[in-house]
Design an enzyme around this catalytic site. Structure first.
Site, PDB file in Angstrom:
ATOM      1  N   SER A  55       1.178  -1.384   0.061  1.00  0.00           N
ATOM      2  CA  SER A  55       0.454   0.201  -0.102  1.00  0.00           C
ATOM      3  C   SER A  55       0.740   1.106  -0.015  1.00  0.00           C
ATOM      4  O   SER A  55       2.117   0.992  -0.367  1.00  0.00           O
ATOM      5  CB  SER A  55      -0.898  -0.923   1.365  1.00  0.00           C
ATOM      6  OG  SER A  55      -1.973   0.784   1.037  1.00  0.00           O
ATOM      7  N   LYS A  74     -19.859  18.107   3.919  1.00  0.00           N
ATOM      8  CA  LYS A  74     -18.902  18.320   5.144  1.00  0.00           C
ATOM      9  C   LYS A  74     -18.525  17.370   6.126  1.00  0.00           C
ATOM     10  O   LYS A  74     -17.170  16.886   6.205  1.00  0.00           O
ATOM     11  CB  LYS A  74     -19.105  19.462   5.533  1.00  0.00           C
ATOM     12  CG  LYS A  74     -18.024  20.088   7.210  1.00  0.00           C
ATOM     13  CD  LYS A  74     -16.570  20.553   6.321  1.00  0.00           C
ATOM     14  CE  LYS A  74     -16.130  20.741   7.830  1.00  0.00           C
ATOM     15  NZ  LYS A  74     -14.189  20.881   7.166  1.00  0.00           N
TER      16      LYS A  74
END
Length: 338
Positions: free
Chosen positions: A167, A219
């Site tokens: 990763s 948000k």
């Protein structure tokens, strides 16, 4: 005896509490008096000298007196010859063992800066011994950018993977001009994952209301305590896909010969499998890499080490003392009350 045992436990707890308060007060006072950021320094270890010492120590314990005498004679001849030769090119070694939040990048940036300041791009090289299973995107993105600084300045970079570079770890590794990996090193995992628990049902069951006020529709998408909507899930999924796309683009730009769609599935492979897919270049341990460079290069390990302040040392010392005192006290009372 039971009374003494109970009294001892109470005494130990009291002492621990008092010392803990003292530590906190010391740290507060220390930070108030010296609000400066922690400072560190670059440390250099001569790995070539260490390898030579290891070799000579082994020979001195295995050769006969006659063979050892001949060896010392040959060594003197080599030393005289080396004194007249031009200095060897250098190999700078950095160790990066990454955590989930990639906070080690703070030391990495100092190490990279120090090497760039003194290295000769035409002769010197860098080897990064990398070990990381990945972590936060922004942290490992910055770490990869730090390694890119070597390529920008023309310094050849190799990355060695002895255990794992997956990763975010592979995001760093793919920057290198050459990737070395031990046979059973884990490589790949070019994917993105995000997971979050949701306690909304538990709150509802216990008649607990949760309120969240935001400005901006997205948000906050998924939340720990609120009721998640399908729209929020879809937005969060889109963000994950966008991040994965950026990851794939980055790896492709560093290793353009890769068939990115075949390797960017989130899977990981052992190095012997990864080399067939183009994720690594050479099956080799970092130890072998250093031994091969020993004859032609002077090898230095570069490490940025943060100096501990007085308050840090005091806190560590007091913490250690408390632990030891607690263990000793409990041992004594257990011995008295078997």
């Amino acid at each position: 005896m039971e009374f003494l045992y109970e009294y001892g436990l109470f005494f130990a707890k009291t002492v621990t509490f008092v010392i803990a308060i003292a530590i906190i007060l010391t740290l507060i006072v220390g930070s108030a008096v010296k609000p400066k950021a922690k400072k560190g320094a670059i440390e250099i270890d001569d790995l070539s000298e260490q390898l030579d010492d290891l070799k000579h120590s082994f020979l001195e314990n295995t050769l006969t007196k006659k063979e050892l005498k001949a060896h010392h004679k040959a060594q003197k001849v080599e030393s005289k010859k080396a004194a007249n030769d031009e200095p060897k090119p250098r190999l700078y070694v950095i160790d990066f063992i990454g955590s989930m939040d990639a906070h080690e990048v703070e030391s990495l940036r100092e190490e990279v800066t120090a090497i760039i300041a003194i290295a000769n791009p035409e002769k010197d090289k860098v080897l990064v011994r990398l070990e990381s299973g990945g972590g936060v995107v922004h942290g490992y993105g910055l770490a990869a950018s730090q390694l890119q600084r070597f390529k920008t300045t023309g310094i050849k970079l190799s990355v060695s993977i002895d255990k794992v570079a997956a990763s975010g770890g592979y995001m760093m590794a793919c920057v290198a001009d050459e990737i070395l990996a031990a046979p059973f090193a884990i490589v790949g995992s070019i994917g993105v994952i995000a997971q979050i628990p949701n306690f909304n049902k538990i709150l509802k069951k216990n008649d607990v209301e949760f309120e969240q006020i935001t400005a901006g529709e997205f948000k906050r998408t998924l939340t720990l305590f609120g009721e998640n909507t399908d729209k929020a899930r879809e937005k969060f999924r889109d963000e994950i896909e966008q991040t994965h796309g950026l990851f794939k683009e980055f790896v492709s730009s560093q290793r353009p010969t890769l068939s990115i769609d075949n390797v960017a599935t989130g899977e990981h492979w052992f190095a012997t499998q990864a080399i067939e897919k183009g994720l690594v270049d050479v099956i080799k341990t970092s130890d072998d890499a250093l031994l091969e460079q020993q004859a032609e290069r002077q090898i230095y390990k570069v490490k940025y080490k943060i100096k501990k302040g007085l308050s840090d040392k005091l806190a560590i010392g007091l913490s250690s003392s408390v632990n030891k005192a607690g263990v000793n006290l409990m041992s004594r009372f257990k011995a008295m009350n078997p």
